[in-house]
Design a protein around this motif. Structure first.
Motif, PDB file in Angstrom:
ATOM      1  N   VAL A 245       0.833  -1.204   0.000  1.00  0.00           N
ATOM      2  CA  VAL A 245       0.000   0.000   0.000  1.00  0.00           C
ATOM      3  C   VAL A 245       0.873   1.262   0.000  1.00  0.00           C
ATOM      4  O   VAL A 245       0.443   2.312  -0.450  1.00  0.00           O
ATOM      5  CB  VAL A 245      -1.007  -0.038   1.177  1.00  0.00           C
ATOM      6  CG1 VAL A 245      -0.314   0.172   2.504  1.00  0.00           C
ATOM      7  CG2 VAL A 245      -2.124   0.961   0.975  1.00  0.00           C
ATOM      8  N   GLU A 246       2.114   1.143   0.453  1.00  0.00           N
ATOM      9  CA  GLU A 246       3.042   2.280   0.429  1.00  0.00           C
ATOM     10  C   GLU A 246       3.367   2.710  -0.998  1.00  0.00           C
ATOM     11  O   GLU A 246       3.793   3.838  -1.222  1.00  0.00           O
ATOM     12  CB  GLU A 246       4.369   1.914   1.098  1.00  0.00           C
ATOM     13  CG  GLU A 246       4.265   1.487   2.525  1.00  0.00           C
ATOM     14  CD  GLU A 246       5.551   0.844   2.999  1.00  0.00           C
ATOM     15  OE1 GLU A 246       6.143   1.387   3.941  1.00  0.00           O
ATOM     16  OE2 GLU A 246       5.967  -0.173   2.417  1.00  0.00           O
TER      17      GLU A 246
ATOM     18  N   ASN B  58       0.134   5.070  -5.993  1.00  0.00           N
ATOM     19  CA  ASN B  58       0.452   6.386  -6.541  1.00  0.00           C
ATOM     20  C   ASN B  58      -0.706   6.899  -7.376  1.00  0.00           C
ATOM     21  O   ASN B  58      -1.662   6.171  -7.652  1.00  0.00           O
ATOM     22  CB  ASN B  58       1.750   6.314  -7.360  1.00  0.00           C
ATOM     23  CG  ASN B  58       1.668   5.269  -8.466  1.00  0.00           C
ATOM     24  OD1 ASN B  58       0.642   5.114  -9.123  1.00  0.00           O
ATOM     25  ND2 ASN B  58       2.750   4.531  -8.663  1.00  0.00           N
TER      26      ASN B  58
ATOM     27  N   ILE C  56      -0.760  -4.440   3.282  1.00  0.00           N
ATOM     28  CA  ILE C  56      -0.134  -3.585   4.290  1.00  0.00           C
ATOM     29  C   ILE C  56       1.079  -4.331   4.845  1.00  0.00           C
ATOM     30  O   ILE C  56       0.928  -5.437   5.374  1.00  0.00           O
ATOM     31  CB  ILE C  56      -1.122  -3.252   5.432  1.00  0.00           C
ATOM     32  CG1 ILE C  56      -2.350  -2.526   4.871  1.00  0.00           C
ATOM     33  CG2 ILE C  56      -0.436  -2.432   6.518  1.00  0.00           C
ATOM     34  CD1 ILE C  56      -3.505  -2.433   5.842  1.00  0.00           C
TER      35      ILE C  56
ATOM     36  N   ILE D 165      -5.710   2.571   7.319  1.00  0.00           N
ATOM     37  CA  ILE D 165      -4.391   2.704   6.694  1.00  0.00           C
ATOM     38  C   ILE D 165      -4.523   2.844   5.179  1.00  0.00           C
ATOM     39  O   ILE D 165      -3.921   3.722   4.562  1.00  0.00           O
ATOM     40  CB  ILE D 165      -3.490   1.504   7.063  1.00  0.00           C
ATOM     41  CG1 ILE D 165      -3.143   1.571   8.554  1.00  0.00           C
ATOM     42  CG2 ILE D 165      -2.236   1.470   6.198  1.00  0.00           C
ATOM     43  CD1 ILE D 165      -2.514   0.290   9.100  1.00  0.00           C
ATOM     44  N   VAL D 166      -5.318   1.982   4.565  1.00  0.00           N
ATOM     45  CA  VAL D 166      -5.459   1.994   3.105  1.00  0.00           C
ATOM     46  C   VAL D 166      -6.175   3.263   2.646  1.00  0.00           C
ATOM     47  O   VAL D 166      -5.766   3.891   1.656  1.00  0.00           O
ATOM     48  CB  VAL D 166      -6.160   0.717   2.601  1.00  0.00           C
ATOM     49  CG1 VAL D 166      -6.422   0.784   1.104  1.00  0.00           C
ATOM     50  CG2 VAL D 166      -5.316  -0.512   2.939  1.00  0.00           C
TER      51      VAL D 166
ATOM     52  N   TRP E 207      -6.124   6.166   4.101  1.00  0.00           N
ATOM     53  CA  TRP E 207      -5.151   7.249   4.246  1.00  0.00           C
ATOM     54  C   TRP E 207      -4.167   7.260   3.071  1.00  0.00           C
ATOM     55  O   TRP E 207      -3.887   8.300   2.482  1.00  0.00           O
ATOM     56  CB  TRP E 207      -4.415   7.127   5.574  1.00  0.00           C
ATOM     57  CG  TRP E 207      -3.220   8.028   5.697  1.00  0.00           C
ATOM     58  CD1 TRP E 207      -1.933   7.639   5.846  1.00  0.00           C
ATOM     59  CD2 TRP E 207      -3.208   9.460   5.695  1.00  0.00           C
ATOM     60  NE1 TRP E 207      -1.118   8.744   5.929  1.00  0.00           N
ATOM     61  CE2 TRP E 207      -1.869   9.877   5.833  1.00  0.00           C
ATOM     62  CE3 TRP E 207      -4.210  10.425   5.575  1.00  0.00           C
ATOM     63  CZ2 TRP E 207      -1.483  11.213   5.862  1.00  0.00           C
ATOM     64  CZ3 TRP E 207      -3.826  11.772   5.602  1.00  0.00           C
ATOM     65  CH2 TRP E 207      -2.494  12.157   5.744  1.00  0.00           C
ATOM     66  N   GLU E 208      -3.639   6.087   2.713  1.00  0.00           N
ATOM     67  CA  GLU E 208      -2.680   6.026   1.605  1.00  0.00           C
ATOM     68  C   GLU E 208      -3.340   6.426   0.284  1.00  0.00           C
ATOM     69  O   GLU E 208      -2.734   7.126  -0.528  1.00  0.00           O
ATOM     70  CB  GLU E 208      -2.059   4.630   1.497  1.00  0.00           C
ATOM     71  CG  GLU E 208      -1.124   4.280   2.639  1.00  0.00           C
ATOM     72  CD  GLU E 208       0.131   5.139   2.709  1.00  0.00           C
ATOM     73  OE1 GLU E 208       0.567   5.715   1.694  1.00  0.00           O
ATOM     74  OE2 GLU E 208       0.726   5.217   3.811  1.00  0.00           O
TER      75      GLU E 208
ATOM     76  N   LYS F 292      -3.811  10.220   0.210  1.00  0.00           N
ATOM     77  CA  LYS F 292      -2.575  10.914  -0.137  1.00  0.00           C
ATOM     78  C   LYS F 292      -2.305  10.843  -1.645  1.00  0.00           C
ATOM     79  O   LYS F 292      -1.833  11.810  -2.232  1.00  0.00           O
ATOM     80  CB  LYS F 292      -1.389  10.337   0.641  1.00  0.00           C
ATOM     81  CG  LYS F 292      -1.440  10.636   2.122  1.00  0.00           C
ATOM     82  CD  LYS F 292      -0.163  10.260   2.858  1.00  0.00           C
ATOM     83  CE  LYS F 292       0.317   8.881   2.631  1.00  0.00           C
ATOM     84  NZ  LYS F 292       1.491   8.491   3.432  1.00  0.00           N
ATOM     85  N   ALA F 293      -2.592   9.699  -2.265  1.00  0.00           N
ATOM     86  CA  ALA F 293      -2.333   9.529  -3.689  1.00  0.00           C
ATOM     87  C   ALA F 293      -3.359  10.266  -4.545  1.00  0.00           C
ATOM     88  O   ALA F 293      -3.023  10.790  -5.603  1.00  0.00           O
ATOM     89  CB  ALA F 293      -2.339   8.041  -4.045  1.00  0.00           C
TER      90      ALA F 293
END
Length: 180
Positions: free
Chosen positions: A113-114, A117, A152, A169-170, A172-173, A176-177
Motif C-alpha cells: 500500500v506504500e 500512486n 499492508i 491505513i489503506v 489514508w494512503e 494521499k495519492a
C-alpha cells in the motif's frame, strides 16, 4: 501553552454540508464483515476522509443500528452507503462504471500500500477497495474480479490487522495519492 481545539474551532461540516461537498472518488466495499463495531469504525474513517460511498455486502450489517452507531458516532448519517446481497454484483457494477477495484489482501502479486500512486488511481469512475471478513479476509473467488491487491506491510508475528485498522491505513494512503 498548547491546548486541545474546541469542537467549534475545528470548523467541521454539518451532515448537509458534508453531503454537498466534493468527495474522494473512493468506494469502500465491505465483504461479509461481521463486527458492527468494525463497520461503524469504517464509517467514521470514511467520513474523516470524505469517502464517496460504502458498499455493504453479504452478512455485513446495515444502519441504522445501535451497535454500528456506537463507533460511527453519526458517520452512518453522513457517508452514503448501499447494500448488496452479493459482493460479486457490487464489484461488477463498479467496474462497469469505470472504477479500478483493489482487494486489500495478501497474495503472491499484491502491491504494498506504500507504493500506491496517482496513476494507479486515475480512472473514469474512481477507485474501490474491497475489505474482507475478520477471519477469512476477502473471498478468494472475488480476487479475479479485482484489478489487483493491496497489502499492508507487517513485521510482527500476526499476519493481519483488524479490518477497521486496515481500512484506515489503506484509505489514508489512497487519500494521499488521490487528493481531493
Amino acid at each position: 501553552m498548547d491546548y486541545k481545539l474546541k469542537t467549534e474551532e475545528m470548523c467541521r461540516l454539518t451532515v448537509e454540508e458534508f453531503r454537498a461537498s466534493e468527495k474522494l472518488r473512493l468506494t469502500v466495499v465491505l465483504d461479509n464483515v461481521r463486527s458492527m463495531n468494525n463497520i461503524g469504525s469504517i464509517f467514521r474513517t470514511s467520513d474523516a476522509f470524505r469517502v464517496e460511498h460504502i458498499a455493504l455486502c453479504g452478512i455485513t450489517a446495515t444502519p441504522p443500528h445501535r451497535e454500528i452507531h456506537k463507533t460511527a458516532l453519526g458517520a452512518e448519517e453522513s457517508v452514503e452507503w448501499s447494500y448488496h446481497e452479493g459482493c460479486e454484483e457490487c464489484i461488477r457494477g463498479l467496474k462497469e462504471r469505470g472504477y479500478r477495484v483493489y482487494a486489500v489482501e495478501q497474495t503472491h502479486e499484491s502491491i504494498s500500500v506504500e507504493c500506491v500512486n496517482a496513476p494507479m488511481c486515475e480512472c473514469v469512475g474512481g477507485v474501490a477497495i474491497v475489505l474482507g471478513n475478520e477471519l477469512e479476509g476477502v473471498q478468494e473467488r472475488l480476487l479475479p474480479l479485482c484489478d489487483g491487491c493491496l497489502e499492508i506491510p507487517q513485521f510482527g508475528t500476526k499476519h493481519s490487522l483488524n479490518v477497521s485498522c486496515a481500512a484506515a491505513i489503506v484509505i489514508w494512503e489512497l487519500y494521499k495519492a488521490m487528493k481531493l
